[in-house]
Design a protein around this motif. Structure first.
Motif, mmCIF file in Angstrom:
data_model
loop_
_atom_site.group_PDB
_atom_site.id
_atom_site.type_symbol
_atom_site.label_atom_id
_atom_site.label_comp_id
_atom_site.label_asym_id
_atom_site.label_seq_id
_atom_site.Cartn_x
_atom_site.Cartn_y
_atom_site.Cartn_z
ATOM 1 N N GLY A 319 -23.334 -18.610 0.841
ATOM 2 C CA GLY A 319 -21.931 -18.242 0.650
ATOM 3 C C GLY A 319 -21.787 -17.111 -0.350
ATOM 4 N N GLY A 320 -20.926 -17.310 -1.348
ATOM 5 C CA GLY A 320 -20.707 -16.268 -2.361
ATOM 6 C C GLY A 320 -21.320 -16.601 -3.705
ATOM 7 N N ASN A 321 -22.283 -17.492 -3.734
ATOM 8 C CA ASN A 321 -22.928 -17.925 -4.981
ATOM 9 C C ASN A 321 -23.805 -16.812 -5.543
ATOM 10 N N ARG A 322 -23.319 -16.133 -6.569
ATOM 11 C CA ARG A 322 -24.038 -14.979 -7.128
ATOM 12 C C ARG A 322 -25.415 -15.360 -7.666
ATOM 13 N N ALA A 323 -25.493 -16.473 -8.375
ATOM 14 C CA ALA A 323 -26.770 -16.887 -8.961
ATOM 15 C C ALA A 323 -27.802 -17.166 -7.869
ATOM 16 N N ALA A 324 -27.351 -17.831 -6.815
ATOM 17 C CA ALA A 324 -28.263 -18.138 -5.719
ATOM 18 C C ALA A 324 -28.722 -16.863 -5.017
ATOM 19 N N TRP A 325 -27.813 -15.905 -4.840
ATOM 20 C CA TRP A 325 -28.186 -14.641 -4.217
ATOM 21 C C TRP A 325 -29.140 -13.840 -5.095
ATOM 22 N N ARG A 326 -28.942 -13.912 -6.393
ATOM 23 C CA ARG A 326 -29.856 -13.203 -7.301
ATOM 24 C C ARG A 326 -31.269 -13.774 -7.175
ATOM 25 N N ASP A 327 -31.355 -15.092 -7.078
ATOM 26 C CA ASP A 327 -32.660 -15.728 -6.899
ATOM 27 C C ASP A 327 -33.257 -15.347 -5.547
ATOM 28 N N PHE A 328 -32.403 -15.309 -4.506
ATOM 29 C CA PHE A 328 -32.877 -14.926 -3.171
ATOM 30 C C PHE A 328 -33.412 -13.491 -3.188
ATOM 31 N N ALA A 329 -32.669 -12.572 -3.815
ATOM 32 C CA ALA A 329 -33.096 -11.172 -3.871
ATOM 33 C C ALA A 329 -34.386 -11.021 -4.673
ATOM 34 N N ALA A 330 -34.525 -11.805 -5.736
ATOM 35 C CA ALA A 330 -35.754 -11.751 -6.537
ATOM 36 C C ALA A 330 -36.963 -12.162 -5.692
ATOM 37 N N ARG A 331 -36.777 -13.189 -4.870
ATOM 38 C CA ARG A 331 -37.882 -13.609 -3.997
ATOM 39 C C ARG A 331 -38.196 -12.526 -2.960
ATOM 40 N N ALA A 332 -37.139 -11.979 -2.373
ATOM 41 C CA ALA A 332 -37.334 -10.993 -1.311
ATOM 42 C C ALA A 332 -37.920 -9.692 -1.831
ATOM 43 N N TYR A 333 -37.439 -9.246 -2.995
ATOM 44 C CA TYR A 333 -37.817 -7.930 -3.502
ATOM 45 C C TYR A 333 -38.853 -7.977 -4.630
ATOM 46 N N ALA A 334 -38.526 -8.656 -5.721
ATOM 47 C CA ALA A 334 -39.442 -8.685 -6.867
ATOM 48 C C ALA A 334 -40.758 -9.371 -6.515
ATOM 49 N N GLU A 335 -40.689 -10.456 -5.762
ATOM 50 C CA GLU A 335 -41.912 -11.164 -5.363
ATOM 51 C C GLU A 335 -42.493 -10.609 -4.066
ATOM 52 N N GLU A 336 -41.787 -9.627 -3.477
ATOM 53 C CA GLU A 336 -42.238 -8.903 -2.288
ATOM 54 C C GLU A 336 -42.471 -9.804 -1.078
ATOM 55 N N GLY A 338 -40.057 -10.288 1.178
ATOM 56 C CA GLY A 338 -39.246 -9.761 2.266
ATOM 57 C C GLY A 338 -38.110 -10.717 2.579
ATOM 58 N N ILE A 339 -37.081 -10.212 3.223
ATOM 59 C CA ILE A 339 -35.888 -11.019 3.465
ATOM 60 C C ILE A 339 -36.173 -12.182 4.412
ATOM 61 N N ALA A 340 -36.928 -11.933 5.485
ATOM 62 C CA ALA A 340 -37.195 -12.995 6.461
ATOM 63 C C ALA A 340 -37.959 -14.147 5.816
ATOM 64 N N ALA A 341 -38.992 -13.855 5.035
ATOM 65 C CA ALA A 341 -39.785 -14.904 4.400
ATOM 66 C C ALA A 341 -38.997 -15.620 3.321
ATOM 67 N N ALA A 342 -38.174 -14.870 2.573
ATOM 68 C CA ALA A 342 -37.338 -15.498 1.542
ATOM 69 C C ALA A 342 -36.336 -16.441 2.179
ATOM 70 N N SER A 343 -35.825 -16.075 3.340
ATOM 71 C CA SER A 343 -34.874 -16.936 4.060
ATOM 72 C C SER A 343 -35.552 -18.201 4.553
ATOM 73 N N ALA A 344 -36.774 -18.048 5.097
ATOM 74 C CA ALA A 344 -37.532 -19.222 5.566
ATOM 75 C C ALA A 344 -37.833 -20.166 4.392
ATOM 76 N N GLN A 345 -38.159 -19.601 3.251
ATOM 77 C CA GLN A 345 -38.432 -20.392 2.062
ATOM 78 C C GLN A 345 -37.168 -21.116 1.614
ATOM 79 N N LEU A 346 -36.034 -20.427 1.719
ATOM 80 C CA LEU A 346 -34.759 -21.036 1.349
ATOM 81 C C LEU A 346 -34.460 -22.255 2.205
#
Length: 349
Positions: A319-336, A338-346
């Motif tokens: 949804g619009g949970n900023r903290a959760a999105w920040r964690d999602f982006a960190a997994r996708a980008y900082a931990e490299e 990617g968006i698809a793998a970060a989504s599967a992990q979520l």
């Protein structure tokens, strides 16, 4: 996957801002993903534009093509500081520009700010996007007429596109071609061809990409008459003949596909649509189907498609949970991941 995706995926602009705050270097790929994935970004996109360090004109039109709200002045300010795109990406630029600048308020803005537009290389570079519009065409004619009178250096490609688009009036198409000294292309009975095309769109409505659909129901329940069939046959053949050497431009995809598919029982060729790879996934998939062409399995399995699906899944979950999105982006980008793998992990967590 396309059949399952019943509704348009939506994201708050604030969420995109959070992802770019985590890694501003992802702006080009993220904005392209939003465009290709058919997302709608709701809310004020001003924060996103401020996070774009050195946007290209393509980045800008990708963003404003998916923005739910129209803000011509913000679009203008962002576009005017944008960098040029490489020549091999101009067709992609034009296609996204149709959605970005072809809206009523933006067309009125262009008419009211001719000097500003004609003195901006970025503005001039995106104007061929108007060649593919099928709505608000009188507003586009007014804007282009004012630019012509202001001696704007509009791209040469636009001259052919305007003649190929039967929604532009005959008088305007002739005047524009003469002013721009372009090659003459004859579309038989422009107004009747436009009506036949509109009728074909009504018949095909359920099979069309969402962005090509309309609320109008002209001709519902009736097949195309003989005259419309003749006009659309002539129209598609003219387009194929004129663009035989390089393939039909992406910006004209709706005009070509609907006219061709409305005729029925014909198959297109890969050569005619050879440059369409960067169109949104839903459009590519449905256009191939309507043209009688098999969909490449790669189209359904490639990384961009997987990332778009992953982002839509994350939007539902977070949804619009900023903290959760920040964690999602960190997994996708900082931990490299990617968006698809970060989504599967979520989904597993």
């Amino acid at each position: 996957m396309f059949a399952e995706q019943v509704r348009t995926p939506r994201l708050p602009a604030d969420v995109i801002g959070v992802m770019l705050e985590v890694d501003p270097g992802q702006s080009e790929s993220l904005l392209a993903l939003l465009w290709r994935g058919g997302f709608i970004v709701s809310g004020d996109v001003g924060h996103i534009t401020r996070l774009l360090r050195h946007p290209s004109a393509l980045d800008v039109v990708h963003l404003f093509a998916v923005a739910a709200d129209e803000d011509p002045e913000l679009l203008a300010r962002t576009l005017e500081r944008a960098e040029a795109v490489a020549p091999d990406r101009t067709q992609e630029l034009y296609a996204a520009s149709t959605s970005a600048i072809g809206r009523p308020a933006t067309l009125r803005w262009i008419s009211a700010h001719v000097d500003r537009v004609k003195n901006s290389d970025s503005w001039l570079a995106v104007m061929p996007g108007l060649g593919g519009i099928t709505k608000s065409v009188p507003l586009a004619e007014e804007a282009l007429t004012r630019l012509m009178k202001g001696r704007a250096r509009l791209p040469r490609e636009l001259t052919a596109m305007i003649q190929m688009n039967p929604w532009f009036s005959r008088g305007f198409a002739i005047a524009y071609r003469r002013r721009m000294k372009g090659r003459r292309i004859r579309i038989m009975e422009r107004a009747a061809t436009a009506r036949g095309w509109s009728h074909a769109r009504t018949i095909l409505m359920a099979d069309l990409p969402r962005s090509w659909q309309t609320l109008l129901k002209r001709g519902e329940g009736r097949p195309l008459d003989r005259w419309s069939l003749r006009l659309l046959t002539d129209y598609t053949e003219t387009m194929e003949r004129f663009y035989s050497s390089q393939g039909i431009p992406q910006v004209l995809a709706p005009l070509y596909v609907i006219a061709f598919a409305g005729l029925g029982d014909r198959n297109g060729t890969r050569a005619d649509i050879s440059g369409w790879q960067s169109l949104p996934f839903e459009i590519l998939f449905k256009a191939n189907t309507l043209l009688g062409l098999a969909n490449d399995p790669y189209l359904l399995q490639n990384r961009d498609q997987q990332n778009a699906h992953g982002l839509a899944v994350a939007a539902d979950a977070l949804g619009g949970n900023r903290a959760a999105w920040r964690d999602f982006a960190a997994r996708a980008y900082a931990e490299e991941l990617g968006i698809a793998a970060a989504s599967a992990q979520l989904l597993r967590s």
